[in-house]
Scaffold this active site. Structure first.
Site, PDB file in Angstrom:
ATOM      1  N   CYS A 433      91.094  84.021  62.721  1.00 16.88           N
ATOM      2  CA  CYS A 433      90.462  83.708  61.368  1.00 16.88           C
ATOM      3  C   CYS A 433      90.803  82.567  60.829  1.00 16.88           C
ATOM      4  CB  CYS A 433      90.354  85.224  60.551  1.00 16.88           C
ATOM      5  SG  CYS A 433      89.500  84.844  58.741  1.00 16.88           S
ATOM      6  N   GLU A 467      89.459  83.302  68.612  1.00 14.03           N
ATOM      7  CA  GLU A 467      88.822  84.329  68.909  1.00 14.03           C
ATOM      8  C   GLU A 467      87.374  84.576  68.518  1.00 14.03           C
ATOM      9  OE1 GLU A 467      89.484  88.875  67.391  1.00 14.03           O
ATOM     10  OE2 GLU A 467      90.866  87.453  66.839  1.00 14.03           O
TER      11      GLU A 467
END
Length: 569
Positions: A433, A467
Site C-alpha cells: 500500500c 501489489e
C-alpha cells in the site's frame, strides 16, 4: 567598769538586787523609746498619705490604691515590731494622741469612696490594677510582709470585698495605647458589628463610610440571612430528597439526574447555557452528514484541514462526526479541537516510531515494524483508507513493515507519505500500500516513495513490483515512474541490441511492468517474428528537458540509505 557577777544564792545585802532592778528599768526604757519612735514613724506615714490624698488635682490616685497602699505601710510598720519570723508576736496598733483619730477617720472615708466607685481602676498602660500588685518595700522578708498585709486588709474591710478591683485576664483587657490610624476615629465600634473597639483600618467603620450603629445593624441582618438560608436549605433538602430518590429508581443512568437544589440558581443557569452551546457546536461538527452514512467529511491534520475521499472504518462514535481531529505525530484521533490542544500539550512524539534508515536534507524515512508499533500502524492504515478506495487492510498490521517519509522543520517531522510491504512476500511484491498525503501531492514525493521501494529491492537483490490492484492515482504514479526509468536507461545505453531481462536486472523493475510501459509508449514493435524496442529520440529529449527544469531536489540518493534487509526476507 565591769559589772560584778551575782551569785544565785547570795543575799547578804541589797546591792546586787538593786543593780539587777536598775538593769531591768534601763531595758524597759529602751523598749519604750523604740516603740515611741516606731509609733511616731507610723503616724508620720499616715499623715503623708492623708496629705497626698487631699492633693488629688496634681496626682491622680484612685481611692482603692490609697487604701491598699496605706494598709501595706501599716503592715510594714507592724512587721518591724514583730520578733523572729518563726514565732511572730502581734502587737496592738498604737496611734499618736494628736493625729491617730484623724487618720482613722480619713481611712474610713477613703474606703467609702472606693465602695461607691464601681469601675475598676486602671494602670497607665490600660490594664486593671490588682490588689496583689507589688510595691517597692525594702524588707528582708518581703513575702512574709505581703501575707501580713493581706490579713490586715481583710480584717479592716471585714467580709465586704467590693472595694477590691476585679481581676481581668490578659485577653479581656484592651491596650488603650493602641489607636485606629484613620484620622478623626476614636477606635470605637467594629466593621463586623461584633466588637466594641478596633485598632486597624480593616475594622474601622469610619474608613468604610459607616457608623457604629450601621455596622451593628448590618451584622444582625447578616446573621438573620444566614439563619434563614440554613433553614430554607434544610427544608428544600427534606422536600426534594424523596423526589431525587424516586427519579433515580425510575430512570437510573438513562437520564440526567435532577440538578435543582444542588447548587445556586446562577451556577445552574451557567451550566445549562454551557450544555446548549456544546450541543450546538456538536451539531456544527457533524455538518451535513447523511443519516446512516457514518462518513467523516473532513479531518484536521496539523496545520491543514483535509477533505476526505472515501469511508474509513473508524469506531462508530467517531465515524458519526463530521470532522475528526488528529495528532500529526502519533496519529491519534480525537473528537474536538479542545481535546486535540490538550493532547498536543502532552504529546512527546515528534517523529514516527521505529528506525530512521534514510536522511537527505530535511527528508527522512523511518522503518516501523507493525508488530512492535501496532497502534501507530493501525492509525496509519485508518488514515490512508480515507484517501484510498481499494485498501482492505486496517487492523492486521503485524506481518507488515511500514516505511514512513517525513519532512522535518523546527516543530518536528511531518508526515508526507508512506508505503507498506510484507515481511515475506511469495510474489516479490515490494509495495502493498502506498499513499502520499493530499497536501504533498503533485510535488514529486510519490515518485520518491516508489523510487525508495525499488532501492530497497536493489539492496535485497530482488525484482519488485507493486501489489495489485493499483488505485487510479497509484497506477498513474507508477506509469510515470516506469517511463522515466526506461527513458533514462535508453539514454545511457550505447549498444545496438537490448534485452528486457537486462533492463529488469539493472532497474529492479518486473519485466511485466517494463513490457506494459514500452507498449504504452509505442516503443515495442513486433516485426518478422521478433519483438523490437524502438528508441524514440523525441521522448528522450522531452524527458531531458523536464529533468533539467525539475532539478535534483526530489530524488533519492542511494548513498544516504543506511539499511540492511531484515532476516528471513
Amino acid at each position: 567598769m565591769p559589772r560584778r557577777k551575782r551569785n544565785a544564792g547570795s543575799s547578804s545585802d541589797g546591792t546586787e538586787d538593786s543593780d539587777f532592778s536598775a538593769d531591768h528599768e534601763h531595758t524597759d526604757r529602751i523598749e519604750t523609746y523604740g516603740r515611741t519612735r516606731r509609733n511616731t514613724r507610723l503616724t508620720r506615714a499616715s499623715m503623708r498619705l492623708s496629705q497626698s490624698s487631699q492633693d488629688s488635682s496634681s496626682v491622680q490616685i484612685s481611692p482603692a490604691e490609697v487604701v491598699t497602699f496605706s494598709a501595706r505601710r501599716v503592715t510594714r510598720s507592724r512587721s518591724l515590731q514583730q520578733g523572729p519570723p518563726v514565732t511572730p508576736k502581734k502587737y496592738p496598733l498604737r496611734q499618736s494622741r494628736s493625729s491617730g483619730s484623724d487618720t482613722e477617720q480619713h481611712v474610713e472615708d477613703l474606703k467609702r469612696a472606693a465602695d461607691q466607685d464601681e469601675s475598676p481602676p486602671r494602670t497607665p498602660t490600660g490594664n486593671a490594677l490588682s490588689s496583689e500588685s507589688d510595691i517597692d518595700v525594702s524588707s528582708p522578708n518581703a513575702s512574709h510582709d505581703e501575707s501580713l498585709a493581706k490579713e490586715l486588709s481583710l480584717k479592716d474591710s471585714g467580709s465586704d470585698l467590693s472595694h477590691r478591683p476585679k481581676r481581668r485576664r490578659f485577653h479581656e483587657s484592651y491596650n488603650f495605647n493602641m489607636k485606629c490610624p484613620t484620622p478623626g476615629c476614636n477606635s470605637l465600634g467594629h466593621l463586623t458589628g461584633k466588637h466594641e473597639r478596633h485598632f486597624s483600618i480593616s475594622g474601622c467603620p469610619l474608613f468604610h463610610n459607616l457608623s457604629v450603629d450601621e455596622c451593628k445593624t448590618r451584622a444582625s441582618s447578616r446573621d438573620k440571612q444566614v439563619e434563614e438560608r440554613t433553614l430554607s436549605h434544610r427544608q428544600d433538602e427534606n422536600r426534594h430528597g424523596t423526589r431525587h430518590q424516586d427519579h433515580r429508581q425510575s430512570h437510573g443512568n438513562n437520564r440526567e439526574p435532577l440538578l435543582e437544589n444542588i447548587t445556586s440558581d446562577y451556577d445552574l443557569e451557567l451550566f445549562r447555557k454551557a450544555q446548549a452551546r456544546a450541543s450546538e457546536d456538536l451539531e456544527k461538527l457533524q455538518g451535513q452528514v447523511a443519516e446512516g452514512s457514518n462518513m467523516i467529511k473532513t479531518i484536521v491534520f496539523g496545520r491543514y484541514e483535509l477533505d476526505t475521499w472515501y469511508h474509513s472504518p473508524y469506531p462508530e462514535e467517531y465515524a458519526r462526526l463530521g470532522r475528526l481531529y488528529m495528532c500529526e505525530f502519533c496519529l491519534k484521533y480525537m473528537k474536538s479541537l479542545t481535546i486535540l490542544r490538550r493532547h498536543m500539550a502532552k504529546c512527546v512524539w515528534k517523529h514516527p516510531p521505529g528506525d530512521e534508515i534514510y536522511r537527505k536534507g530535511n527528508i527522512s524515512v523511518f522503518e516501523v515494524d507493525g508488530k512492535k508499533n501496532k497502534i501507530y500502524c493501525q492509525n496509519l492504515c485508518l488514515l490512508a483508507k480515507l484517501f484510498l478506495d481499494h485498501k482492505t487492510l486496517y487492523y492486521d498490521v503485524e506481518p507488515f513493515l511500514f516505511y514512513v517519509m517525513t519532512e522535518a522543520d523546527n516543530t518536528g517531522c511531518h508526515l508526507v507519505g508512506y508505503f507498506s510491504k510484507e515481511k515475506n512476500s511469495f510474489l516479490n511484491y515490494n509495495v502493498s500500500c502506498i499513499l502520499t498525503m493530499p497536501q504533498y501531492m503533485r510535488q514529486g514525493y510519490g515518485k520518491m516513495l516508489i523510487d525508495f521501494s525499488y532501492l530497497l529491492s536493489k539492496v535485497e537483490e530482488k525484482v519488485g513490483s507493486p501489489e495489485r490492484p493499483l488505485s487510479d492515482l497509484g497506477l498513474i504514479s507508477y506509469r510515470s515512474y516506469w517511463k522515466e526509468v526506461l527513458l533514462r536507461y535508453l539514454n545511457q545505453f550505447q549498444g545496438k541490441e537490448i534485452s528486457i531481462k537486462e533492463i529488469s536486472q539493472e532497474t529492479a523493475v518486473n519485466p511485466v511492468d517494463i513490457v506494459s510501459t514500452l507498449q504504452s509508449l509505442q516503443m515495442l514493435k513486433y516485426w518478422k517474428g521478433k519483438h523490437l524496442v524502438l528508441k524514440r529520440q523525441d521522448l528522450i529529449d522531452d524527458w531531458k528537458a523536464k529533468e533539467t527544469k525539475r532539478g535534483s531536489s526530489k530524488t533519492i540518493e542511494p548513498t544516504a540509505l543506511k539499511w540492511t534487509p531484515p532476516k528471513g526476507t
